[in-house]
Motif scaffolding. Structure first.
Motif, PDB file in Angstrom:
ATOM      1  N   GLY A  15      58.716  62.249  96.393  1.00 48.79           N
ATOM      2  CA  GLY A  15      59.448  63.124  97.313  1.00 48.79           C
ATOM      3  C   GLY A  15      60.566  62.388  98.018  1.00 48.79           C
ATOM      4  N   ALA A  16      60.291  61.160  98.481  1.00 50.13           N
ATOM      5  CA  ALA A  16      61.346  60.389  99.154  1.00 50.13           C
ATOM      6  C   ALA A  16      62.461  60.022  98.186  1.00 50.13           C
ATOM      7  CB  ALA A  16      60.735  59.132  99.776  1.00 50.13           C
ATOM      8  N   LEU A  17      62.109  59.627  96.960  1.00 55.60           N
ATOM      9  CA  LEU A  17      63.123  59.268  95.970  1.00 55.60           C
ATOM     10  C   LEU A  17      63.991  60.470  95.615  1.00 55.60           C
ATOM     11  CD1 LEU A  17      64.235  57.064  94.111  1.00 55.60           C
ATOM     12  CD2 LEU A  17      62.559  57.793  92.388  1.00 55.60           C
ATOM     13  N   LEU A  18      63.393  61.632  95.453  1.00 53.28           N
ATOM     14  CA  LEU A  18      64.157  62.834  95.143  1.00 53.28           C
ATOM     15  C   LEU A  18      65.124  63.180  96.271  1.00 53.28           C
ATOM     16  CD1 LEU A  18      64.667  65.253  93.272  1.00 53.28           C
ATOM     17  CD2 LEU A  18      62.778  66.433  94.432  1.00 53.28           C
ATOM     18  N   ALA A  19      64.661  63.040  97.522  1.00 55.55           N
ATOM     19  CA  ALA A  19      65.538  63.331  98.650  1.00 55.55           C
ATOM     20  C   ALA A  19      66.718  62.364  98.692  1.00 55.55           C
ATOM     21  CB  ALA A  19      64.752  63.265  99.955  1.00 55.55           C
ATOM     22  N   ILE A  20      66.482  61.091  98.419  1.00 56.82           N
ATOM     23  CA  ILE A  20      67.569  60.105  98.442  1.00 56.82           C
ATOM     24  C   ILE A  20      68.566  60.377  97.320  1.00 56.82           C
ATOM     25  CG2 ILE A  20      68.093  57.652  98.142  1.00 56.82           C
ATOM     26  CD1 ILE A  20      65.426  57.055  99.510  1.00 56.82           C
ATOM     27  N   ILE A  21      68.059  60.705  96.117  1.00 57.86           N
ATOM     28  CA  ILE A  21      68.956  60.990  94.984  1.00 57.86           C
ATOM     29  C   ILE A  21      69.803  62.217  95.272  1.00 57.86           C
ATOM     30  CG2 ILE A  21      68.985  61.717  92.573  1.00 57.86           C
ATOM     31  CD1 ILE A  21      66.580  59.917  92.102  1.00 57.86           C
ATOM     32  N   LEU A  22      69.197  63.286  95.796  1.00 55.67           N
ATOM     33  CA  LEU A  22      69.970  64.503  96.104  1.00 55.67           C
ATOM     34  C   LEU A  22      71.019  64.232  97.166  1.00 55.67           C
ATOM     35  CD1 LEU A  22      67.159  67.243  96.129  1.00 55.67           C
ATOM     36  CD2 LEU A  22      68.934  66.891  94.406  1.00 55.67           C
ATOM     37  N   ALA A  23      70.648  63.447  98.183  1.00 57.01           N
ATOM     38  CA  ALA A  23      71.616  63.155  99.237  1.00 57.01           C
ATOM     39  C   ALA A  23      72.803  62.355  98.701  1.00 57.01           C
ATOM     40  CB  ALA A  23      70.918  62.388 100.360  1.00 57.01           C
ATOM     41  N   HIS A  24      72.519  61.361  97.866  1.00 57.26           N
ATOM     42  CA  HIS A  24      73.621  60.575  97.310  1.00 57.26           C
ATOM     43  C   HIS A  24      74.426  61.373  96.286  1.00 57.26           C
ATOM     44  CE1 HIS A  24      71.509  57.257  99.232  1.00 57.26           C
ATOM     45  NE2 HIS A  24      72.571  56.482  99.000  1.00 57.26           N
ATOM     46  N   LEU A  25      73.766  62.247  95.542  1.00 52.41           N
ATOM     47  CA  LEU A  25      74.489  63.073  94.583  1.00 52.41           C
ATOM     48  C   LEU A  25      75.465  64.009  95.282  1.00 52.41           C
ATOM     49  CD1 LEU A  25      74.842  63.905  91.629  1.00 52.41           C
ATOM     50  CD2 LEU A  25      72.994  65.561  91.939  1.00 52.41           C
ATOM     51  N   LEU A  26      75.042  64.604  96.391  1.00 56.94           N
ATOM     52  CA  LEU A  26      75.955  65.469  97.133  1.00 56.94           C
ATOM     53  C   LEU A  26      77.115  64.651  97.710  1.00 56.94           C
ATOM     54  CD1 LEU A  26      76.628  68.244  98.425  1.00 56.94           C
ATOM     55  CD2 LEU A  26      75.382  67.464 100.421  1.00 56.94           C
ATOM     56  N   ALA A  27      76.834  63.467  98.242  1.00 58.81           N
ATOM     57  CA  ALA A  27      77.900  62.636  98.788  1.00 58.81           C
ATOM     58  C   ALA A  27      78.898  62.237  97.697  1.00 58.81           C
ATOM     59  CB  ALA A  27      77.304  61.400  99.451  1.00 58.81           C
ATOM     60  N   PHE A  28      78.375  61.891  96.499  1.00 58.18           N
ATOM     61  CA  PHE A  28      79.278  61.529  95.400  1.00 58.18           C
ATOM     62  C   PHE A  28      80.138  62.721  95.000  1.00 58.18           C
ATOM     63  CE2 PHE A  28      80.073  61.274  90.825  1.00 58.18           C
ATOM     64  CZ  PHE A  28      80.772  60.075  90.763  1.00 58.18           C
ATOM     65  N   THR A  29      79.508  63.905  94.889  1.00 57.49           N
ATOM     66  CA  THR A  29      80.277  65.110  94.525  1.00 57.49           C
ATOM     67  C   THR A  29      81.312  65.432  95.587  1.00 57.49           C
ATOM     68  OG1 THR A  29      78.324  65.944  93.374  1.00 57.49           O
ATOM     69  CG2 THR A  29      80.052  67.537  93.889  1.00 57.49           C
ATOM     70  N   TRP A  30      80.920  65.287  96.811  1.00 60.05           N
ATOM     71  CA  TRP A  30      81.848  65.587  97.922  1.00 60.05           C
ATOM     72  C   TRP A  30      83.090  64.698  97.864  1.00 60.05           C
ATOM     73  CZ3 TRP A  30      81.811  68.976 102.117  1.00 60.05           C
ATOM     74  CH2 TRP A  30      82.708  68.713 103.141  1.00 60.05           C
ATOM     75  N   PHE A  31      82.872  63.398  97.783  1.00 61.70           N
ATOM     76  CA  PHE A  31      84.007  62.479  97.798  1.00 61.70           C
ATOM     77  C   PHE A  31      84.798  62.541  96.500  1.00 61.70           C
ATOM     78  CE2 PHE A  31      81.322  60.338 101.047  1.00 61.70           C
ATOM     79  CZ  PHE A  31      82.191  60.490 102.107  1.00 61.70           C
ATOM     80  N   SER A  32      84.135  62.910  95.375  1.00 61.45           N
ATOM     81  CA  SER A  32      84.888  63.069  94.128  1.00 61.45           C
ATOM     82  C   SER A  32      85.815  64.270  94.194  1.00 61.45           C
ATOM     83  CB  SER A  32      83.914  63.215  92.949  1.00 61.45           C
ATOM     84  OG  SER A  32      83.136  62.055  92.799  1.00 61.45           O
ATOM     85  N   TYR A  33      85.401  65.307  94.918  1.00 56.80           N
ATOM     86  CA  TYR A  33      86.195  66.524  95.003  1.00 56.80           C
ATOM     87  C   TYR A  33      87.306  66.395  96.042  1.00 56.80           C
ATOM     88  CZ  TYR A  33      87.290  71.506  95.459  1.00 56.80           C
ATOM     89  OH  TYR A  33      87.932  72.709  95.500  1.00 56.80           O
ATOM     90  N   TYR A  34      86.947  65.911  97.205  1.00 52.92           N
ATOM     91  CA  TYR A  34      87.926  65.832  98.290  1.00 52.92           C
ATOM     92  C   TYR A  34      88.614  64.471  98.376  1.00 52.92           C
ATOM     93  CZ  TYR A  34      86.070  70.237 100.075  1.00 52.92           C
ATOM     94  OH  TYR A  34      85.702  71.545 100.210  1.00 52.92           O
ATOM     95  N   GLY A  35      88.062  63.472  97.721  1.00 52.30           N
ATOM     96  CA  GLY A  35      88.618  62.139  97.854  1.00 52.30           C
ATOM     97  C   GLY A  35      88.168  61.489  99.146  1.00 52.30           C
TER      98      GLY A  35
END
Length: 349
Positions: A15-35
Motif C-alpha cells: 500500500g505504501a509503495l503504491l501510494a508513492i508510485i502514484l504520487a510520483h507518477l502524477l508529479a512526473f505527468t504534471w511537470f511533463s505537461y506544464y514544464g
C-alpha cells in the motif's frame, strides 16, 4: 501461492509503495505537461534585466497555459493525500488483528464457550487466530476435566461419609456423638456446596430479557412464606441477562443475610446504563480488610459465623461467580448504622 505471500508486511509495504508510485507518477505527468516553473526574473538595474526582451504569451509560443493555482501545489497536495491514505491503511491493517484478538480475549474472559476467531486476513493474523482458538480449546478442556474430576471425587465421597454417619449413630457417649455428627454434617455440606458450584460452572445459559423486579419480589414473598424477614423496594426495567445465574446470586446473598442477621432488605436502583441491587442487613458485619477474603471458597469468619449457623463458606463464592457470568461486579460495604451490604452492579447491554 498468493495466500502464502499474503502477509501483513506485504499489505502495508504494498500500500505504501503504491501510494508513492502514484504520487510520483502524477508529479512526473504534471511537470511533463506544464514544464518546470521558469526561473525568477532578474532584479531591476541588472544587466540581464535591461537587455530582457518581452516574451510573447504562452499561446503564441505553442506552450500550455499556466497551471491552475499558479504552481505545482496540486501534485504536492495529491502526494500528501496519497501518503495520508497509505498511512491510514497501514495503521488500520496493523491494528485490526490486534483488535480482533483483544475482543476475542475479552469474550473468552466472560465465557469459555464464546465462538472462536475466524481464520482470515494476512498470514500473521491467521496464525494468531489459530493459536488463540487452540488456546481457548485447551483451556476449555482443562476446565471441564477439572470439573469432572472434582465432581466425581465429591460424589464418591458421599458414600463413605453416609456409612460413617450411620456408624456414628451407634456411639452412646452424647458428647462424642454430637461432635462427630457435626463434623460429618459439615463435610457433607461442603460436598453439596462443591457440587452445586461445579454444576453452575458447567451450565451455559443464553441471555434473555426478563423482569428483575418480579424476580426479587418473588424471592422476598417466598422467604416471607417461610417465616423469614425479607423486604424489597425499588423499580427497574427488564434486563438482558441470565435468569438462573441472577437467581442463584440473589438467593445466596439473601440467605447469607438471613443466616447471620435474621433479616434482609433488597433495594433496586436503576439507571440508563447500570442496574444496582443492594442486599442490606444489620448483622455483625465483616471488617473491611476481610471483605474480599469471604469470596474465597470455604472461607469462614469464625468471629461472626459459628459452626451452628449452617454455612460452609461457598455462598459468597457462588454469588460472585454468578455476578461475573452476568458481566457485573459484586462487592461488600458497610451498612449505615452497622451491618453488611452486598452490592450487585450489573451493566445494561
Amino acid at each position: 501461492m498468493i495466500r502464502s505471500i499474503d502477509t501483513l508486511f506485504a499489505r502495508v509495504f504494498g500500500g505504501a509503495l503504491l501510494a508513492i508510485i502514484l504520487a510520483h507518477l502524477l508529479a512526473f505527468t504534471w511537470f511533463s505537461y506544464y514544464g518546470f516553473p521558469p526561473p525568477p526574473p532578474p532584479p531591476p538595474g541588472h544587466q540581464a534585466f535591461d537587455q530582457a526582451v518581452p516574451r510573447p504569451p504562452p499561446e503564441m509560443r505553442g506552450e500550455h497555459p499556466p497551471p491552475p493555482l499558479g504552481g505545482p501545489i496540486v501534485p504536492f497536495v495529491f502526494q500528501l493525500i496519497t501518503l495520508i491514505i497509505a498511512a491510514w491503511y497501514g495503521a488500520k491493517a496493523l491494528a485490526r488483528p490486534v483488535q480482533r484478538i483483544s475482543e476475542a480475549a475479552e469474550r473468552l474472559s466472560e465465557n469459555l464457550d464464546s465462538p472462536p476467531l475466524q481464520i482470515n486476513g494476512p498470514r500473521e493474523a491467521r496464525q494468531a487466530a489459530m493459536t488463540f482458538n487452540l488456546m481457548q480449546q485447551r483451556i476449555r478442556e482443562q476446565v471441564q476435566q477439572r470439573g469432572r474430576m472434582l465432581a466425581a471425587v465429591s460424589h464418591d465421597l458421599r458414600t463413605p461419609l453416609s456409612r460413617l454417619k450411620l456408624r456414628v449413630e451407634q456411639i452412646e457417649e452424647p458428647k462424642l456423638h454430637g461432635q462427630m455428627t457435626q463434623d460429618l454434617n459439615d463435610m457433607i455440606g461442603m460436598l453439596d456446596a462443591t457440587l452445586t458450584y461445579l454444576n453452575e460452572q458447567r451450565t451455559s445459559e443464553a441471555l434473555q430479557y426478563f423482569d428483575v423486579q418480579a424476580l426479587i419480589e418473588s424471592l422476598a414473598e417466598n422467604a416471607q412464606d417461610n417465616g423469614d424477614d425479607v423486604q424489597s423496594s425499588g423499580q427497574c426495567r427488564p434486563l438482558r441477562a441470565q435468569p438462573m445465574a441472577l437467581r442463584s446470586c440473589l438467593n445466596n446473598l439473601i440467605d447469607n443475610a438471613l443466616r447471620y442477621a435474621g433479616h434482609a432488605w433488597v433495594e433496586i436502583e436503576d439507571s440508563v446504563d447500570r442496574l444496582q441491587i443492594r442486599v442490606r442487613d444489620n448483622g455483625p458485619g465483616i471488617p473491611e480488610n476481610l471483605r474480599e477474603a469471604v469470596f474465597e471458597p470455604f472461607y469462614r469468619l469464625e468471629g461472626s459465623r459459628n459452626r451452628n449457623s449452617g454455612g460452609v463458606g461457598m455462598g459468597m463464592t457462588i454469588a460472585r461467580d454468578a455476578a461475573l457470568r452476568l458481566g457485573g461486579q459484586l462487592h461488600l460495604e458497610e451498612t449505615p448504622g452497622g451491618g453488611l451490604t452486598a452490592v450487585l452492579d450489573l451493566p445494561r447491554g
